[in-house]
Scaffold this motif. Sequence first.
Motif, PDB file in Angstrom:
ATOM      1  N   TRP A 222       0.845  -1.195   0.000  1.00  0.00           N
ATOM      2  CA  TRP A 222       0.000   0.000   0.000  1.00  0.00           C
ATOM      3  C   TRP A 222       0.878   1.242   0.000  1.00  0.00           C
ATOM      4  N   GLN A 223       0.245   2.389  -0.186  1.00  0.00           N
ATOM      5  CA  GLN A 223       0.943   3.666  -0.061  1.00  0.00           C
ATOM      6  C   GLN A 223      -0.056   4.705   0.416  1.00  0.00           C
ATOM      7  N   SER A 269      -6.238   2.236   4.920  1.00  0.00           N
ATOM      8  CA  SER A 269      -5.272   3.326   4.770  1.00  0.00           C
ATOM      9  C   SER A 269      -5.882   4.678   5.150  1.00  0.00           C
ATOM     10  N   GLN A 270      -7.191   4.851   5.026  1.00  0.00           N
ATOM     11  CA  GLN A 270      -7.821   6.116   5.393  1.00  0.00           C
ATOM     12  C   GLN A 270      -7.778   6.345   6.896  1.00  0.00           C
ATOM     13  N   SER A 287      -2.724   0.201  14.865  1.00  0.00           N
ATOM     14  CA  SER A 287      -2.747   1.478  14.148  1.00  0.00           C
ATOM     15  C   SER A 287      -1.343   1.873  13.740  1.00  0.00           C
ATOM     16  N   LEU A 288      -1.272   2.854  12.849  1.00  0.00           N
ATOM     17  CA  LEU A 288       0.003   3.363  12.348  1.00  0.00           C
ATOM     18  C   LEU A 288       0.015   4.868  12.538  1.00  0.00           C
ATOM     19  N   ARG A 316     -15.553   0.492   4.578  1.00  0.00           N
ATOM     20  CA  ARG A 316     -14.908   0.576   5.892  1.00  0.00           C
ATOM     21  C   ARG A 316     -15.914   0.627   7.036  1.00  0.00           C
ATOM     22  N   LYS A 317     -17.028  -0.051   6.876  1.00  0.00           N
ATOM     23  CA  LYS A 317     -18.041  -0.100   7.925  1.00  0.00           C
ATOM     24  C   LYS A 317     -17.970  -1.391   8.737  1.00  0.00           C
TER      25      LYS A 317
END
Length: 378
Positions: A222-223, A269-270, A287-288, A316-317
């Motif tokens: 990912w990015q 990613s969001q 988390s990041l 994302r729900k």
Amino acid sequence: MLMGPLLCSHSCYEFWSALAVSCPGDSAPQRHSTSSFGSCPFSALSGTAFTHMAALFPPPPGPRFVLRGTQSAVNTLHFCPPPQAAENPLLFSGSQNGLVHIWSLQTRRIVATLNGHGGQSVIWLKTLPQGHQLLSQGRDLRLCLWDLAEGRNTIMDSVQLDSVGFCKSSILVRGHLCWMLAVPGKGSDEVQILEMPSKTSVCTLKPEADAKPGMPMCLGLWQTNSSLRPLLLAGYEDGSVTLWDIAERKVCSQITCHEEPVMGLDFDSQKAKGVSGSAGKVLAVWSLDDQQSLQVKKTHELTNPGIAEVAIRPDRKILATAGWDHRIRVFHWRTMKPLAVLASHSAPVYCVAFAADGLLAAGSKDQRISIWSLYPCP
């Protein structure tokens, strides 16, 4: 019924979970009758009380339909994304017998069968955004690129792999015609990064000599939206999750959140938040931060061990897990509140996948694919 808004009573979950999952001492998961709860939490309910409880808490729905015909355990699933399948939604399945089946979700039948892995198990499928192309990874040490345009079912190209393990590959689209590929490397603890379709080697990611995380079990390229630097999340045999900076060829952060091998992970990613499941009972959420440091936020212990795969729905729900105990579990992604335990399969569930419209598919060792419509996307 579990349709409509993202609302579900936790008591409802507990009540039907007591029926759908193994009670202590059970040798295998089973659906219990009202007269054989044993040590289940609701064993003391009288017939009248149980009837009232059941009326208050309707059971989770059954699947919309079930696909049969693979004649082998289903290892991996992938929905064909829109607009490629706007008029006729398609689902790809990869089986233990080495075949890839293409299913029409309108007719609920197989429309094509791809045979490119010499009878060796297919463990990963992914479509490419630049047209009707499909990647399939098999335990024959081969990753195939299929041309599916205009009714064709031919192999355009292939990549020879070095690892015979079960680690699934991952891709990151880098432009209209190019993409990055992460695959298990030649060394048992290595990950190889390739630029595709040229097959140019970018680097090999190898842990420090004293790290000893074991084999990579699952990968996620990912990015961030603000940076073009590609990153890799890898789950390892020792239960750790590692974030790699591919450009720097170095580990940014590592956490040990499982006592057993990490079988599957997914990353939002969001929200800069991910989830991983293992051969044990623990589902871990991490988390990041802005310094690219991973931190365990919470863990959720399941009734039975073995999470084969985890998947976050595209909106994302909600989150779904594939369980070795024959169960599909659904959680609210933000709160990790359990929403449902879906008991439709008679053998371990190996894979789960979401479509863009929220449809959920699950594949099992019982050779069936269940299709679910839960909490429809807005």
